[in-house]
Design an enzyme around this catalytic site. Structure first.
Site, PDB file in Angstrom:
ATOM      1  N   PRO A   1       0.868  -1.189   0.000  1.00  0.00           N
ATOM      2  CA  PRO A   1       0.000   0.000   0.000  1.00  0.00           C
ATOM      3  C   PRO A   1       0.895   1.226   0.000  1.00  0.00           C
ATOM      4  CG  PRO A   1      -0.188  -1.265   2.077  1.00  0.00           C
ATOM      5  CD  PRO A   1       1.008  -1.764   1.354  1.00  0.00           C
ATOM      6  N   THR A   2       0.481   2.284  -0.679  1.00  0.00           N
ATOM      7  CA  THR A   2       1.315   3.490  -0.707  1.00  0.00           C
ATOM      8  C   THR A   2       0.438   4.720  -0.882  1.00  0.00           C
ATOM      9  OG1 THR A   2       3.257   4.517  -1.744  1.00  0.00           O
ATOM     10  CG2 THR A   2       1.756   3.327  -3.211  1.00  0.00           C
ATOM     11  N   TYR A   3       0.901   5.841  -0.346  1.00  0.00           N
ATOM     12  CA  TYR A   3       0.104   7.072  -0.453  1.00  0.00           C
ATOM     13  C   TYR A   3       1.002   8.248  -0.748  1.00  0.00           C
ATOM     14  CZ  TYR A   3       1.498   8.321   4.339  1.00  0.00           C
ATOM     15  OH  TYR A   3       2.209   8.648   5.465  1.00  0.00           O
TER      16      TYR A   3
ATOM     17  N   ASP B   1       5.039  -3.105   3.384  1.00  0.00           N
ATOM     18  CA  ASP B   1       4.816  -1.657   3.501  1.00  0.00           C
ATOM     19  C   ASP B   1       5.952  -0.890   2.837  1.00  0.00           C
ATOM     20  OD1 ASP B   1       2.549  -2.252   4.865  1.00  0.00           O
ATOM     21  OD2 ASP B   1       3.201  -1.467   6.805  1.00  0.00           O
ATOM     22  N   ASP B   2       5.648   0.328   2.377  1.00  0.00           N
ATOM     23  CA  ASP B   2       6.622   1.013   1.527  1.00  0.00           C
ATOM     24  C   ASP B   2       7.803   1.615   2.281  1.00  0.00           C
ATOM     25  OD1 ASP B   2       5.338   3.234   2.604  1.00  0.00           O
ATOM     26  OD2 ASP B   2       4.684   4.066   0.683  1.00  0.00           O
ATOM     27  N   ASP B   3       7.734   1.658   3.619  1.00  0.00           N
ATOM     28  CA  ASP B   3       8.824   2.305   4.360  1.00  0.00           C
ATOM     29  C   ASP B   3       9.721   1.324   5.117  1.00  0.00           C
ATOM     30  OD1 ASP B   3       6.724   1.677   6.035  1.00  0.00           O
ATOM     31  OD2 ASP B   3       6.964   3.432   7.312  1.00  0.00           O
TER      32      ASP B   3
ATOM     33  N   HIS C   1      11.148  -2.773  10.633  1.00  0.00           N
ATOM     34  CA  HIS C   1      10.033  -1.840  10.552  1.00  0.00           C
ATOM     35  C   HIS C   1      10.571  -0.418  10.708  1.00  0.00           C
ATOM     36  CE1 HIS C   1       6.359   0.182  12.304  1.00  0.00           C
ATOM     37  NE2 HIS C   1       5.856  -0.397  11.249  1.00  0.00           N
TER      38      HIS C   1
ATOM     39  N   ASP D   1      -3.307   4.509  -2.256  1.00  0.00           N
ATOM     40  CA  ASP D   1      -4.396   5.077  -1.468  1.00  0.00           C
ATOM     41  C   ASP D   1      -4.776   6.395  -2.138  1.00  0.00           C
ATOM     42  OD1 ASP D   1      -6.086   6.180   0.378  1.00  0.00           O
ATOM     43  OD2 ASP D   1      -4.772   5.847   2.106  1.00  0.00           O
TER      44      ASP D   1
ATOM     45  N   ARG E   1      -3.961   1.422   9.339  1.00  0.00           N
ATOM     46  CA  ARG E   1      -3.718   2.013   8.020  1.00  0.00           C
ATOM     47  C   ARG E   1      -3.762   0.937   6.943  1.00  0.00           C
ATOM     48  NH1 ARG E   1       1.016   4.889  10.845  1.00  0.00           N
ATOM     49  NH2 ARG E   1      -0.042   6.725  11.638  1.00  0.00           N
TER      50      ARG E   1
ATOM     51  N   GLU F   1      -2.994  -7.774  12.196  1.00  0.00           N
ATOM     52  CA  GLU F   1      -2.291  -9.007  11.836  1.00  0.00           C
ATOM     53  C   GLU F   1      -2.977 -10.207  12.474  1.00  0.00           C
ATOM     54  OE1 GLU F   1      -0.950  -6.284  13.130  1.00  0.00           O
ATOM     55  OE2 GLU F   1       0.612  -5.554  11.766  1.00  0.00           O
TER      56      GLU F   1
HETATM   57  N1  UDP Z   1      -0.531   3.975   4.015  1.00  0.00           N
HETATM   58  C1  UDP Z   1      -1.568   4.254   3.151  1.00  0.00           C
HETATM   59  N2  UDP Z   1      -2.427   5.286   3.455  1.00  0.00           N
HETATM   60  C2  UDP Z   1      -2.302   6.033   4.600  1.00  0.00           C
HETATM   61  C3  UDP Z   1      -1.242   5.727   5.478  1.00  0.00           C
HETATM   62  C4  UDP Z   1      -0.385   4.682   5.170  1.00  0.00           C
HETATM   63  O1  UDP Z   1      -1.697   3.603   2.121  1.00  0.00           O
HETATM   64  O2  UDP Z   1      -3.121   6.951   4.825  1.00  0.00           O
HETATM   65  C5  UDP Z   1       0.407   2.881   3.704  1.00  0.00           C
HETATM   66  C6  UDP Z   1       1.892   3.249   3.821  1.00  0.00           C
HETATM   67  O3  UDP Z   1       2.388   3.760   2.608  1.00  0.00           O
HETATM   68  C7  UDP Z   1       2.519   1.932   4.231  1.00  0.00           C
HETATM   69  C8  UDP Z   1       1.409   1.239   5.023  1.00  0.00           C
HETATM   70  O4  UDP Z   1       0.187   1.866   4.643  1.00  0.00           O
HETATM   71  O5  UDP Z   1       2.866   1.140   3.105  1.00  0.00           O
HETATM   72  C9  UDP Z   1       1.589   1.373   6.525  1.00  0.00           C
HETATM   73  O6  UDP Z   1       1.610   2.738   6.881  1.00  0.00           O
HETATM   74  P1  UDP Z   1       2.773   3.346   7.810  1.00  0.00           P
HETATM   75  O7  UDP Z   1       4.094   2.883   7.320  1.00  0.00           O
HETATM   76  O8  UDP Z   1       2.555   4.810   7.938  1.00  0.00           O
HETATM   77  O9  UDP Z   1       2.397   2.628   9.192  1.00  0.00           O
HETATM   78  P2  UDP Z   1       3.319   2.262  10.433  1.00  0.00           P
HETATM   79  O10 UDP Z   1       4.748   2.227   9.988  1.00  0.00           O
HETATM   80  O11 UDP Z   1       3.064   3.328  11.418  1.00  0.00           O
HETATM   81  O12 UDP Z   1       2.821   0.926  10.866  1.00  0.00           O
HETATM   82 MN    MN Z   2       5.653   1.904   8.264  1.00  0.00          MN
END
Ligand code: UDP
Ligand code: MN
Length: 244
Positions: A10-12, A106-108, A221, A41, A78, A194
């Site tokens: 997922p990515t935004y 996740d993208d980060d 993470h 998103d 999210r 999860e």
């Molecule tokens: N994401 C999304 N829409 C949002 C916020 C997050 O699609 O409004 C995506 C984000 O790009 C990532 C995943 O959801 O791939 C998890 O989000 P994030 O990394 O912010 O969450 P955390 O690291 O806090 O679990």
């Molecule tokens: Mn994240």
């Protein structure tokens, strides 16, 4: 031939989006037989992500679904809708004869190439440690006699599956055999996505421990710092319009 790894991302839209996707693509293009399912998103496919994917060197599917505003509040899970859109795509476009492994990327986060070698052999649901979650430097399943018997975690050890989204993979046939298994918003507490999902498709006793009986961290993470943009010009903009 090797089962295909379906990495669901997922990515935004935000300042670091293209940088994050670039980092991911550099890992994914080194993984044989990986299919990247990128779910934006957004109300439509954006030009930035469309152009990026066309040049990224990874086989991909580009989807989008916009998270309703009421779900975009602090403390809410999210990317629920985006992950579900990817699951729906797999159920529509893959069948009984397709071998594959599904992973939520996740993208980060930061992914070691070894992680993909580990998850490739997932027969049902596999599991492994994740760095920088649960308020500790890592969280991991405790393994005894080749079975998961508990969880090393700093946060809610009562969770049925005390793992992060990046801590497990699911055989494609398990996704297809459980057509109603989805990420839930209703009744889902923060951090329970999860567990709520895994409960629908497996049991703790059936989990397949990877990464040397869950003693190696192969995914982190990580979270990216927001860039400081306070000095962006309001009037005297640059003479060219540059995508960042
Ligand atoms: N994401 C999304 N829409 C949002 C916020 C997050 O699609 O409004 C995506 C984000 O790009 C990532 C995943 O959801 O791939 C998890 O989000 P994030 O990394 O912010 O969450 P955390 O690291 O806090 O679990
Ligand atoms: Mn994240």
């Amino acid at each position: 031939s090797l089962p295909i790894i379906y990495a669901i991302t997922p990515t935004y839209n935000r300042p670091v989006q293209k940088a994050e996707l670039t980092r991911l693509a550099h890992a994914f293009r080194q993984v044989p037989r990986l299919h990247w399912i990128v779910v934006e998103d957004s109300t439509s496919r954006t030009d930035l992500v469309t152009r990026f994917l066309a040049r990224c060197g990874v086989p991909y599917t580009h989807l989008h679904v916009f998270t309703p505003r009421r779900f975009k509040r602090a403390g809410m899970p999210r990317a629920t809708e985006q992950r579900n859109a990817a699951l729906a795509w797999l159920r529509q476009h893959r069948g009984k004869r397709d071998s594959g492994v599904v992973f939520f990327a996740d993208d980060d986060n930061t992914y070691s190439l070894e992680l993909f070698e580990e998850m490739r052999s997932t027969r049902g649901v596999s599991i492994w440690p994740v760095g920088f979650v649960g308020g500790r430097s890592y969280e991991r399943p405790l393994v005894s006699g080749g079975k998961v018997v508990g969880w090393y975690t700093g946060w809610r050890p009562d969770r049925p599956f005390a793992t992060d989204m990046a801590g497990f993979a699911v055989n494609l046939q398990v996704i297809l055999a459980n057509p109603r298994a989805l990420f839930k918003r209703r009744g889902s507490q923060p951090g329970m996505q999860e567990s709520d999902f895994l409960k629908q498709i497996t049991k703790v006793s059936e989990l397949e421990p990877k990464a040397n009986n869950c003693t190696r961290v192969l995914v982190w993470h990580t979270r990216t710092e927001k860039p400081h943009l306070a000095n962006e010009p309001k009037l005297r903009k640059d003479s060219v319009d540059i995508e960042v």
